[in-house]
Scaffold this motif. Structure first.
Motif, PDB file in Angstrom:
ATOM      1  N   THR A 116      47.283  49.111  40.514  1.00 31.61           N
ATOM      2  CA  THR A 116      48.669  49.517  41.209  1.00 31.61           C
ATOM      3  C   THR A 116      49.668  48.561  40.982  1.00 31.61           C
ATOM      4  O   THR A 116      50.734  48.610  41.239  1.00 31.61           O
ATOM      5  CB  THR A 116      48.330  49.893  42.617  1.00 31.61           C
ATOM      6  N   SER A 117      48.966  47.401  40.648  1.00 32.05           N
ATOM      7  CA  SER A 117      50.301  46.121  40.295  1.00 32.05           C
ATOM      8  C   SER A 117      49.390  45.109  39.457  1.00 32.05           C
ATOM      9  O   SER A 117      48.099  45.279  39.490  1.00 32.05           O
ATOM     10  CB  SER A 117      50.651  45.551  41.455  1.00 32.05           C
ATOM     11  N   LEU A 118      50.234  44.211  38.775  1.00 36.62           N
ATOM     12  CA  LEU A 118      49.486  43.181  38.021  1.00 36.62           C
ATOM     13  C   LEU A 118      50.110  41.969  38.634  1.00 36.62           C
ATOM     14  O   LEU A 118      51.085  41.774  39.237  1.00 36.62           O
ATOM     15  CB  LEU A 118      50.156  43.286  36.597  1.00 36.62           C
ATOM     16  N   ARG A 119      49.216  40.970  38.376  1.00 35.01           N
ATOM     17  CA  ARG A 119      49.389  39.617  38.978  1.00 35.01           C
ATOM     18  C   ARG A 119      49.197  38.479  37.881  1.00 35.01           C
ATOM     19  O   ARG A 119      48.236  38.704  37.241  1.00 35.01           O
ATOM     20  CB  ARG A 119      48.386  39.460  40.136  1.00 35.01           C
ATOM     21  N   ALA A 120      49.953  37.291  38.086  1.00 34.18           N
ATOM     22  CA  ALA A 120      49.717  36.429  36.789  1.00 34.18           C
ATOM     23  C   ALA A 120      49.968  35.086  37.578  1.00 34.18           C
ATOM     24  O   ALA A 120      50.699  35.081  38.619  1.00 34.18           O
ATOM     25  CB  ALA A 120      50.830  36.625  35.890  1.00 34.18           C
ATOM     26  N   MET A 121      49.253  33.901  36.875  1.00 35.79           N
ATOM     27  CA  MET A 121      49.088  32.752  37.553  1.00 35.79           C
ATOM     28  C   MET A 121      49.960  31.965  36.324  1.00 35.79           C
ATOM     29  O   MET A 121      49.559  31.870  35.357  1.00 35.79           O
ATOM     30  CB  MET A 121      48.005  31.977  38.068  1.00 35.79           C
ATOM     31  N   VAL A 122      51.006  31.285  36.646  1.00 32.35           N
ATOM     32  CA  VAL A 122      51.858  30.697  35.616  1.00 32.35           C
ATOM     33  C   VAL A 122      52.407  29.403  36.041  1.00 32.35           C
ATOM     34  O   VAL A 122      52.528  29.165  37.140  1.00 32.35           O
ATOM     35  CB  VAL A 122      53.346  31.292  35.291  1.00 32.35           C
ATOM     36  N   VAL A 151      55.356  35.405  44.134  1.00 29.47           N
ATOM     37  CA  VAL A 151      55.041  36.000  45.529  1.00 29.47           C
ATOM     38  C   VAL A 151      54.404  34.702  46.122  1.00 29.47           C
ATOM     39  O   VAL A 151      53.753  34.960  47.291  1.00 29.47           O
ATOM     40  CB  VAL A 151      54.036  37.213  45.085  1.00 29.47           C
ATOM     41  N   GLY A 152      53.876  33.599  45.412  1.00 32.40           N
ATOM     42  CA  GLY A 152      53.214  32.539  46.124  1.00 32.40           C
ATOM     43  C   GLY A 152      52.743  31.517  45.317  1.00 32.40           C
ATOM     44  O   GLY A 152      53.193  31.478  43.833  1.00 32.40           O
ATOM     45  N   SER A 153      51.857  30.622  45.662  1.00 29.50           N
ATOM     46  CA  SER A 153      51.218  29.630  44.823  1.00 29.50           C
ATOM     47  C   SER A 153      49.945  29.510  45.097  1.00 29.50           C
ATOM     48  O   SER A 153      49.375  29.701  46.141  1.00 29.50           O
ATOM     49  CB  SER A 153      52.184  28.327  44.754  1.00 29.50           C
ATOM     50  N   GLU A 154      49.115  29.113  43.939  1.00 30.33           N
ATOM     51  CA  GLU A 154      47.642  28.762  44.101  1.00 30.33           C
ATOM     52  C   GLU A 154      47.331  27.632  42.931  1.00 30.33           C
ATOM     53  O   GLU A 154      47.723  27.669  41.644  1.00 30.33           O
ATOM     54  CB  GLU A 154      47.109  30.035  43.654  1.00 30.33           C
ATOM     55  N   VAL A 155      46.741  26.669  43.488  1.00 26.44           N
ATOM     56  CA  VAL A 155      46.210  25.480  42.661  1.00 26.44           C
ATOM     57  C   VAL A 155      47.333  24.866  41.505  1.00 26.44           C
ATOM     58  O   VAL A 155      46.892  24.903  40.466  1.00 26.44           O
ATOM     59  CB  VAL A 155      44.960  25.815  41.951  1.00 26.44           C
ATOM     60  N   GLY A 156      48.391  24.767  42.221  1.00 24.91           N
ATOM     61  CA  GLY A 156      49.303  24.196  41.211  1.00 24.91           C
ATOM     62  C   GLY A 156      50.087  25.203  40.320  1.00 24.91           C
ATOM     63  O   GLY A 156      50.925  24.851  39.502  1.00 24.91           O
ATOM     64  N   PHE A 157      49.752  26.438  40.421  1.00 25.93           N
ATOM     65  CA  PHE A 157      50.373  27.695  39.467  1.00 25.93           C
ATOM     66  C   PHE A 157      51.375  28.592  40.393  1.00 25.93           C
ATOM     67  O   PHE A 157      50.843  28.525  41.508  1.00 25.93           O
ATOM     68  CB  PHE A 157      49.124  28.674  38.869  1.00 25.93           C
ATOM     69  N   THR A 158      52.378  29.023  39.915  1.00 23.41           N
ATOM     70  CA  THR A 158      53.181  29.882  40.582  1.00 23.41           C
ATOM     71  C   THR A 158      52.547  31.332  40.404  1.00 23.41           C
ATOM     72  O   THR A 158      52.082  31.758  39.272  1.00 23.41           O
ATOM     73  CB  THR A 158      54.608  29.936  40.220  1.00 23.41           C
ATOM     74  N   VAL A 159      52.144  32.022  41.450  1.00 21.91           N
ATOM     75  CA  VAL A 159      51.422  33.435  41.553  1.00 21.91           C
ATOM     76  C   VAL A 159      52.756  34.378  41.420  1.00 21.91           C
ATOM     77  O   VAL A 159      53.812  34.429  42.245  1.00 21.91           O
ATOM     78  CB  VAL A 159      50.794  34.016  42.536  1.00 21.91           C
ATOM     79  N   TYR A 160      52.898  35.427  40.309  1.00 25.87           N
ATOM     80  CA  TYR A 160      53.815  36.378  40.137  1.00 25.87           C
ATOM     81  C   TYR A 160      53.084  37.752  40.176  1.00 25.87           C
ATOM     82  O   TYR A 160      51.729  37.628  39.932  1.00 25.87           O
ATOM     83  CB  TYR A 160      54.470  36.275  38.497  1.00 25.87           C
ATOM     84  N   SER A 161      53.761  38.614  40.534  1.00 26.40           N
ATOM     85  CA  SER A 161      53.163  40.123  40.682  1.00 26.40           C
ATOM     86  C   SER A 161      54.355  41.074  40.362  1.00 26.40           C
ATOM     87  O   SER A 161      55.438  40.826  40.472  1.00 26.40           O
ATOM     88  CB  SER A 161      52.854  40.263  42.313  1.00 26.40           C
ATOM     89  N   THR A 162      53.800  42.021  39.498  1.00 29.32           N
ATOM     90  CA  THR A 162      54.718  43.177  39.386  1.00 29.32           C
ATOM     91  C   THR A 162      54.920  43.930  40.526  1.00 29.32           C
ATOM     92  O   THR A 162      54.284  44.096  41.751  1.00 29.32           O
ATOM     93  CB  THR A 162      54.141  43.907  38.240  1.00 29.32           C
ATOM     94  N   ALA A 163      56.193  44.995  40.798  1.00 28.90           N
ATOM     95  CA  ALA A 163      56.257  45.878  41.658  1.00 28.90           C
ATOM     96  C   ALA A 163      54.993  46.839  41.315  1.00 28.90           C
ATOM     97  O   ALA A 163      54.444  46.632  40.259  1.00 28.90           O
ATOM     98  CB  ALA A 163      57.478  46.610  41.521  1.00 28.90           C
ATOM     99  N   GLN A 164      55.078  47.724  41.852  1.00 29.02           N
ATOM    100  CA  GLN A 164      53.460  48.827  41.441  1.00 29.02           C
ATOM    101  C   GLN A 164      53.830  49.343  40.209  1.00 29.02           C
ATOM    102  O   GLN A 164      54.983  49.805  39.752  1.00 29.02           O
ATOM    103  CB  GLN A 164      53.751  50.124  42.359  1.00 29.02           C
ATOM    104  N   VAL A 165      52.839  49.256  39.377  1.00 29.47           N
ATOM    105  CA  VAL A 165      52.739  49.885  38.111  1.00 29.47           C
ATOM    106  C   VAL A 165      52.574  51.641  38.032  1.00 29.47           C
ATOM    107  O   VAL A 165      52.641  51.958  37.218  1.00 29.47           O
ATOM    108  CB  VAL A 165      52.005  49.345  36.994  1.00 29.47           C
TER     109      VAL A 165
END
Length: 82
Positions: free
Chosen positions: A33-39, A58-72
């Motif tokens: 329903t959505s895609l998520r990436a760590m950049v 949408v947030g951060s994890e372990v030094g990366f910014t977390v990106y998410s799509t709106a619903q695909v």
């Protein structure tokens, strides 16, 4: 999944195209329903490609910014999953 573009091919919008193709490929999958990436925030080209493809931070994890799509895709009807 890793999205990478060879140095000689950078700056041509290929990463954005790959992200668009990925979204198109999973659009009809029931479980996606959505895609998520760590950049990494210092990777300006990747940040630009993901935001251009509709991802938002949408947030951060372990030094990366977390990106998410709106619903695909629309979430599946829970009653149909039985």
């Amino acid at each position: 999944m890793l999205v990478a573009v060879a140095p000689v091919a950078r700056g041509q919008g290929l990463a954005r195209r790959m992200l668009d193709l990925l979204a198109d490929a999973v659009r009809d999958e029931v479980q996606v329903t959505s895609l998520r990436a760590m950049v990494h925030p210092d990777n300006v080209a990747s940040v630009r490609a993901f935001t251009a493809a509709g991802y938002t931070a949408v947030g951060s994890e372990v030094g990366f910014t977390v990106y998410s799509t709106a619903q695909v895709a629309e979430p599946p009807d829970r009653e149909m999953r039985s």
